[in-house]
Design an enzyme around this catalytic site. Structure first.
Site: not given
Length: 526
Positions: A103, A254, A499
């Protein structure tokens, strides 16, 4: 006396004419001010022209992040510090779930954002494949897409079962190691008739349907397989309604879904494009549209909310070809188009309804977490709508009392792309590997650990806290982005800003593909 009288009369008439001229001039200026372009539609673009080097170079770099994220047994691997990983994923259920992509900076496979990644990548290829081809990136884009869809096919072993996650995020996030070194248990999570996941199943249906169009002319058997899965998944999603966030509460931390209506409309829209079956248009235009479309209310396009994307996708039908569609369907589609126009008006900085959600230097800014997702996704939609207008010779877009041209939408799209590539107060590219200055401490496990390092689950954390730049470049990763004050903290611990994600990569690939060169939009995907 008579001569003087006539003279005063002529003077009076001259004054009247001057006043009239001033009034006319003022009216003309007002009209010009309100209309941002001429009423003449711009000419329809022809085949792709000469590529713009910076966008072509950036596209080539952006696509490589998908190689960085690949799981499984790698083929023709071009990322020197990556190797085979997660080869046993799915084995506990006798499935091969080794492919797919991680991911973000971790090693989870989250099905909801991954399916969205595939849908957006498919859309980009369908709309801008010829532009990609001018810079030799069409085949690489198809390769990345197929790596995801191969995984999605295997994750759907029966009509009403879909595996939506590989790995345990809690235990995964307790490790800092290279994916090639993973030894932890990687459990599987599924949705089914007793634990429904309408949102994730419908998004996966959209991914399969859109990808079936990409492969239709080059591998008809594979395309047919994808379409079969798409139809089954849509039926499953629609019949057994429920959010996967409610069925599987652990995912809320998440990738929490805020609703499934948008995914149902999104999936049906793609299934119409893949099949030309008007029952899918009836689905989005009638009761389900009324229930879920939020007509007239602009929203932000993201992995969680597909409404703006659906509105643009369905506007394509109204703009290009309504032949054979019932009045009821056309009426519903018009509502989507009207809302898509409201979205566009909100994006244009000079529009009377322009959003105030921007930085001082013009970047759309909605969320401090992964802030670049919204501006890049919005710019991609703006580029699409601009090209739809150009190709159909739609001269202008009305925003309140003002009107704007396709060129205005394209200018906005370029502004967001240019900001990402370095035209910002920091003079820094947020696309890793592009330009002379980009983030060096990207929050990414594989990039942070030397390829020859021997680490286990926990002893690799010394690389997370290391003060040295990453030894490997997570090339093509689009990091989270700046804060609203346009600052960026380049720290490996700063996952909020640093990220990269696969779904960010999908939208930046779409945006860059639209800007590589100009071309007329395809008339139909079918």
């Amino acid at each position: 006396m008579g001569e003087k009288s006539r003279s005063r009369g002529w003077c009076g008439w001259i004054i009247v004419l001057i006043v009239l001229a001033v009034v006319v001039a003022a009216v003309v200026l007002t009209i010009k001010k309100k209309s941002k372009h001429s009423n003449e539609a711009a000419p329809v673009p022809g085949p792709p022209g000469a590529p713009v080097k910076k966008y072509g170079d950036a596209l080539q770099i952006a696509l490589q992040f998908f190689d960085v994220q690949k799981s499984g047994k790698l083929v023709d691997n071009k990322i020197t510090w990556r190797g085979d990983s997660a080869l046993k994923d799915g084995s506990e259920e006798n499935l091969d779930l080794s492919k797919g992509m991680y991911d973000a900076g971790d090693h989870m496979k989250f099905g909801f954002p991954l399916a969205y990644t595939a849908t957006i990548l498919s859309w980009a290829i369908l709309e801008y494949g010829d532009q990609m081809d001018t810079v030799k990136q069409l085949e690489p884009a198809k390769d990345k897409l197929k790596w995801i869809t191969d995984y999605l096919i295997n994750a759907h072993p029966s009509a009403n079962v879909l595996y939506v996650q590989v790995g345990d995020p809690e235990s995964d996030h307790k490790c800092w190691e290279r994916p090639e070194a993973m030894t932890e248990n990687r459990p599987l999570t599924q949705v089914n008739t007793s634990s429904p996941g309408t949102d994730v199943a419908a998004e996966t249906a959209a991914a399969m349907a859109s990808a079936s169009l990409v492969f239709k002319k080059i591998d008809s058997k594979y395309s047919s397989t994808l379409l079969t899965h798409a139809k089954q998944l849509f039926t499953f999603a629609d019949k057994y309604r429920g959010s996967y966030s409610e069925s599987i509460p652990d995912v809320q931390t998440y990738y929490n879904s805020t609703g499934y209506g948008d995914e149902l409309l999104w999936a049906a829209s793609w299934l119409y494009h893949a099949t030309k079956d008007q029952t899918y248009l009836q689905y989005v235009s009638e009761q389900n549209g009324k229930s879920y479309a939020k007509w007239g209310s602009p929203t932000w396009f993201s992995w969680d909310n597909k409404l703006a994307g659906t509105q643009v996708l369905l506007s394509r039908i109204i703009l290009f070809d309504t032949k054979g569609l019932t009045d009821s369907i056309q009426s519903g589609l018009q509502m989507y188009k009207t809302t898509a126009e409201a979205v566009m008006c909100g994006l244009l900085p000079d529009s009377p309804t322009a959003t105030t959600s921007r930085t001082d230097n013009g970047l759309i800014w909605v969320s401090q977490w992964n802030s670049l997702q919204h501006p890049v996704a919005s710019a991609f939609l703006a580029a699409l709508y601009s090209d739809y207008m150009l190709t159909t010779r739609t001269a202008h877009l009305s925003c309140g009392a003002d009107s704007f041209s396709p060129a205005d939408l394209r200018k906005f799209a370029r502004s967001q792309a240019d900001y990402v590539l370095g035209s910002n107060p920091l003079g820094m590219s947020f696309l890793v590997g592009y330009g002379d200055k980009y983030p060096q401490y990207v929050h990414h496990r594989g990039a942070s650990i030397p390829a020859d390092a021997k680490t286990g689950c926990t002893d690799g954390f010394k690389w997370l806290t290391s003060t040295k730049p990453n030894p490997n470049v997570a090339i093509g990763g689009l990091v989270g982005g700046p804060f609203q004050n346009e600052t960026y903290i380049d720290s490996r611990n700063n996952s909020m800003q640093g990220e990269p994600t696969t779904y960010n990569s999908a939208v930046i690939v779409g945006l860059l593909s639209s800007l590589v060169t100009t071309s007329s939009a395809v008339q139909s995907f079918y």
